[in-house]
Design an enzyme around this catalytic site. Structure first.
Site, PDB file in Angstrom:
ATOM      1  N   LYS A 487       0.842  -1.195   0.000  1.00 53.79           N
ATOM      2  CA  LYS A 487       0.000   0.000   0.000  1.00 53.79           C
ATOM      3  C   LYS A 487       0.882   1.251   0.000  1.00 53.79           C
ATOM      4  O   LYS A 487       2.083   1.188   0.241  1.00 53.79           O
ATOM      5  CB  LYS A 487      -0.913  -0.003   1.225  1.00 53.79           C
ATOM      6  CG  LYS A 487      -0.169   0.013   2.562  1.00 53.79           C
ATOM      7  CD  LYS A 487      -1.137  -0.038   3.726  1.00 53.79           C
ATOM      8  CE  LYS A 487      -0.383  -0.011   5.055  1.00 53.79           C
ATOM      9  NZ  LYS A 487      -1.302   0.005   6.207  1.00 53.79           N
ATOM     10  N   TYR A 710      14.430  32.008   2.275  1.00 44.77           N
ATOM     11  CA  TYR A 710      13.257  32.739   2.757  1.00 44.77           C
ATOM     12  C   TYR A 710      13.358  33.041   4.256  1.00 44.77           C
ATOM     13  O   TYR A 710      13.824  32.220   5.046  1.00 44.77           O
ATOM     14  CB  TYR A 710      11.989  31.912   2.505  1.00 44.77           C
ATOM     15  CG  TYR A 710      11.540  31.871   1.052  1.00 44.77           C
ATOM     16  CD1 TYR A 710      11.253  33.040   0.363  1.00 44.77           C
ATOM     17  CD2 TYR A 710      11.402  30.652   0.395  1.00 44.77           C
ATOM     18  CE1 TYR A 710      10.826  33.003  -0.958  1.00 44.77           C
ATOM     19  CE2 TYR A 710      10.978  30.596  -0.934  1.00 44.77           C
ATOM     20  CZ  TYR A 710      10.699  31.784  -1.592  1.00 44.77           C
ATOM     21  OH  TYR A 710      10.295  31.738  -2.905  1.00 44.77           O
ATOM     22  N   MET A 759       9.885  25.014  -1.880  1.00 46.91           N
ATOM     23  CA  MET A 759       9.001  24.022  -2.481  1.00 46.91           C
ATOM     24  C   MET A 759       9.756  23.076  -3.408  1.00 46.91           C
ATOM     25  O   MET A 759       9.560  21.859  -3.361  1.00 46.91           O
ATOM     26  CB  MET A 759       7.864  24.709  -3.259  1.00 46.91           C
ATOM     27  CG  MET A 759       6.937  23.713  -3.968  1.00 46.91           C
ATOM     28  SD  MET A 759       5.617  24.499  -4.912  1.00 46.91           S
ATOM     29  CE  MET A 759       4.552  25.041  -3.577  1.00 46.91           C
TER      30      MET A 759
END
Length: 815
Positions: A487, A710, A759
């Site tokens: 799974k 950042y 990201m």
């Protein structure tokens, strides 16, 4: 049935030590339910030989085999009975014919080019409130399917409905000798298998052999039925339906409406109006044949009317379902001949006129000599139906691609090529007819369209995985079955590739979280049993179609799945019963056992393949007392359930940590999960399987008074060389590893992550290395263990592995 009786039937010599009771007949080594009482027929085919599986099946508990050759290794199987025959398939048919003679059931047999399974299933649906009615599973109508169907009947069967299908001259005689039907139903004379007969008349002559000894013959009035009556015994009685005056069941009115068809019937002076919930011509004909059988059974039209209105569509027949991207699917992938295609095309034309029409069509498998003419005709029909997209699958239809002059046409040599090359995004706001011959396995295409489902790589070491698998196997008794959890994209490693490896390594079960994961594995050629841990009612049809076995964790779910099986005409479908022994997440409690046993007092379509439970704390010594308490509860609950069933139900409770720390409770099977990927509960020397790697995209010099990233969180204390790597939190790099919490391996050294992880990228400090653009970077793997990251993140290794995004390419290798 006992083994000594079987020896007499075969008139052969049996070498064995015991007279076993036989409760199961098998020709497929993968689908055994009760090995100890099974009789395995070692059939030979083009691509397989059942004799190759005898030794493995013996290891699983099978003790009775029908063989046509004795291999040297069979001499070591001391407890086995070997029934040696000249032809294993003929032996299967002989046994079925003998067994049929022992039963007193009324046997109804259904034959014809199309509609056999639907007629059979609709008869069963309308008589489902009566006991001791049996029908052959799915489309078991062949030289092998028919004997298997007959051998599943019991001494209590009062009415049996058996399909009989042929594709070659000479086959029906053998089927008739086995089935020996009292009642015969003839559905339709179509084009299917036409290439194997000299003419339609020759094909009808062959089909008519089924009816030679029938007492009752049912069908639509017309020339085919007249011919069948002419060759039947003189005492045979006809129940014909139609609109002429000389029929037994007269159709006075037949009108299509928005809800299906309204049909007015007359039978023995009684007139009733029946609403058939399907508008197409084929459903009308199939329903009329089923109605005639009920009338022969003595049912009144008043009895029949409400049951017809409640008829359900049959799986693998024409069904209309919701597809991806607001599409509508018309699934009709049971057969593919010209007549049935035209019926399916009519259904397509009746759908929403505002949607584009797509037809996915396989080769016609029985077309006779005028193949080109047929495909030219089909191309014309598609154009008249305003089909905008045509997808042809198969070498034959592709040969005539020039005939298909539509807005868009695509052709593939086989279903696998379609699945590999097509994109789901190509199908939007369309009505899609999926029409194909059985051998093309278009159910995979239906599953594909129903499923709502850079250089950074995750390397998967297949050798390491096999090593870990064998390590856990070494902790278990030899006969213990192994189920492996695949799974969540097989813990991030990639489902299909890992499943193929595990299938090759001989694991007994694969376990997935959701049905669509199982469908993907089946489409990729995985044939071993697959369990679904989170079955959802909307996925039942796909699960049944693809042979996926659900985890049943409540009585409500059990009843719903059993009801779904009625629609599909399947009995003895394996399910896995989840018991709550202390995890308190899901599963049946002790207080549910009585209701469970009450449910099974009536004949059901499910059979319990296994009972299992989850251990809450098997990986920690401090919970050992609780773990033992759970196991004791499990033993008590399973023994209570088992005592009410006459077949053996598998038991399993151990997970990876349980295998390592509580191996004495392996029972019949264990479930291996995170351990396969190199994570041990007791410090065993396992091998890491996955390595998350990327590369240095750029390097820059940054002054010590500057910041990086950042929020200016990357504060420097010196002039530094800062490298950028193209992996971020969208790829699965947890943002909590920012600002020096996490490290990566570059040029043999660990270096810190600087600043906040972005990201799609993050920065690392390579000041103390000779790192250059293009150098490899390991995020976790052989040098930075997954467990180290999970400790830093205060989570579990499973979460680290599964968080690696699907957009990260998986690379598989073996030494």
């Amino acid at each position: 049935m006992f083994s000594k009786e079987i020896a007499v039937v075969f008139n052969g010599e049996v070498s064995g030590v015991k007279d076993f009771e036989i409760t199961e007949i098998s020709v497929d080594s993968r689908s055994l339910v009760n090995p100890e009482t099974a009789l395995f027929f070692a059939l030979k085919g083009i691509n397989h030989n059942g004799h190759d599986y005898v030794v493995t099946l013996y290891g699983r508990g099978v003790r009775n085999f029908v063989i046509s050759e004795s291999l040297p290794e069979f001499t070591e199987l001391a407890e086995a009975n070997f029934f040696k025959v000249s032809d294993v398939k003929e032996a299967l048919q002989t046994l079925a014919g003998w067994y049929r003679q022992q039963l007193n059931a009324d046997v109804v047999s259904v034959a014809g080019s199309n509609g056999k399974t639907i007629v059979k299933e609709w008869i069963y649906q309308m008589l489902s409130d009566e006991s001791d009615i049996y029908r052959s599973p799915r489309s078991y109508n062949s030289q092998i399917g028919v004997p298997l169907s007959l051998l599943e009947m019991t001494g209590n069967t009062r009415l049996a409905i058996i399909e009989a299908g042929i594709s070659q001259p000479g086959e029906m005689v053998r089927l008739q000798q086995m089935i020996q039907p009292r009642v015969g139903i003839f559905t339709h004379l179509g084009d299917a298998h036409g290439e194997n007969f000299k003419s339609q008349e020759a094909k009808l002559e062959e089909k008519a052999r089924l009816f030679v000894d029938c007492e009752i013959i049912i069908g639509q009035a017309g020339a085919p039925l007249d011919y069948i009556m002419s060759v039947a015994k003189i005492t045979a009685k006809r129940i014909a339906w139609g609109d002429s005056d000389d029929v037994e069941v007269r159709v006075l009115e037949n009108v299509q409406d928005s809800c299906g068809r309204r049909v007015v019937l007359e039978w023995k002076g009684s007139i009733s109006t029946i609403h058939i919930p399907f508008a197409d011509e084929a459903s009308y004909e199939n329903c009329m044949n089923a109605i005639c059988l009920l009338l022969w059974k003595g049912k009144t039209l008043e009895y029949i009317v409400p049951r017809v209105e409640q008829l359900q569509p049959i799986a693998m027949r024409m069904e209309i379902k919701d597809g991806i991207n607001h599409c509508v699917l018309i699934n009709d992938y049971y057969n593919s001949d010209a007549a049935s295609f035209q019926l399916a095309l009519k259904t397509l034309m009746m759908q929403d006129a505002g949607r584009g029409k797509v037809v996915i069509l396989s080769d016609f498998v029985d077309v006779g000599t005028n193949e080109g003419g047929l495909y030219r005709e089909i191309a014309g029909l598609l154009k008249k139906a305003d089909v905008s997209v045509f997808i042809g699958i198969g070498e034959n239809v592709s040969r005539y691609k020039s005939f298909f002059q539509l807005q868009e046409c695509r052709f593939y040599k086989d279903t696998e090529s379609f699945l590999y090359q097509e994109k789901r995004e190509s199908f939007k706001d369309q009505v899609i007819l999926i029409k194909g011959a059985r051998k093309f396995r278009f159910e995979y295409i239906a599953g594909f369209l129903q499923k709502q489902s850079h250089s950074t790589v995750l390397e998967v070491d297949m050798d390491a995985m096999v090593y870990n698998l064998n390590h856990f196997r070494s902790l278990l008794p030899r006969q213990t079955m192994v189920a492996v959890m695949v799974k969540a994209f097989s813990y991030g490693s990639g489902s299909v590739e890992i499943a193929n490896l595990l299938q090759y390594q001989g694991v007994n079960y694969l376990m997935v979280a959701f049905a669509d994961e199982g469908v993907e594995l089946r489409a990729a050629g995985i044939t071993i049993p697959i369990g679904v841990m989170n079955p959802e009612p909307e996925s039942f049809d796909n699960m049944i179609e693809f042979g996926l076995e659900p985890e049943i964790y409540s009585l409500v779910l059990l009843k719903a799945f059993d009801a779904a099986l009625v629609k599909h005409g399947i009995e003895k479908y394996p399910v896995h019963l989840k018991l709550n022994t202390g995890m308190n997440r899901s599963g049946l409690d002790v207080g549910d056992i009585d209701d469970l046993l009450d449910f099974f007092k009536t004949k059901r379509h499910v059979m319990i393949r296994s009972m299992f439970s989850h251990l809450a704390g098997s990986d920690e010594k401090k919970h050992d007392g609780y773990t033992q308490w759970q196991i004791d509860n499990f033993v008590s609950m399973t023994e209570e359930v088992q005592s009410h069933f006459d077949y053996h139900i598998l038991r399993h409770i151990l997970n990876s940590a349980g295998i390592e720390r509580f191996g004495r409770y392996a029972f019949d099977m264990v479930r291996l999960g995170i351990g396969l990927h190199g994570i041990s509960a007791n410090g065993a020397s396992l091998r890491p399987v996955s390595s998350f790697k990327t590369y240095i995209a750029s390097v820059r010099e940054v002054k010590g008074d500057q910041t990086v990233g950042y929020g200016r969180k990357g504060v420097l204390k010196r002039d530094s060389r800062i490298a950028v790597i193209p992996v971020g939190y969208a790829d699965g790099l947890n943002r909590h590893l920012s600002c020096g919490v996490g490290e990566v391996m570059v040029c043999g050294k660990r270096v810190p992550i600087i600043g906040n992880i972005c990201m799609d990228a993050c920065m690392i400090d390579v000041t103390d290395t000779q790192a250059q653009v293009g150098d490899e970077v390991e995020i976790f793997g052989k040098h930075i263990p997954v467990t180290e990251l999970s400790d830093k993140l205060q989570t579990i290794p499973y979460e680290v592995l599964t968080s690696v995004s699907h957009r990260v390419k998986r690379v598989y290798f073996k030494e």
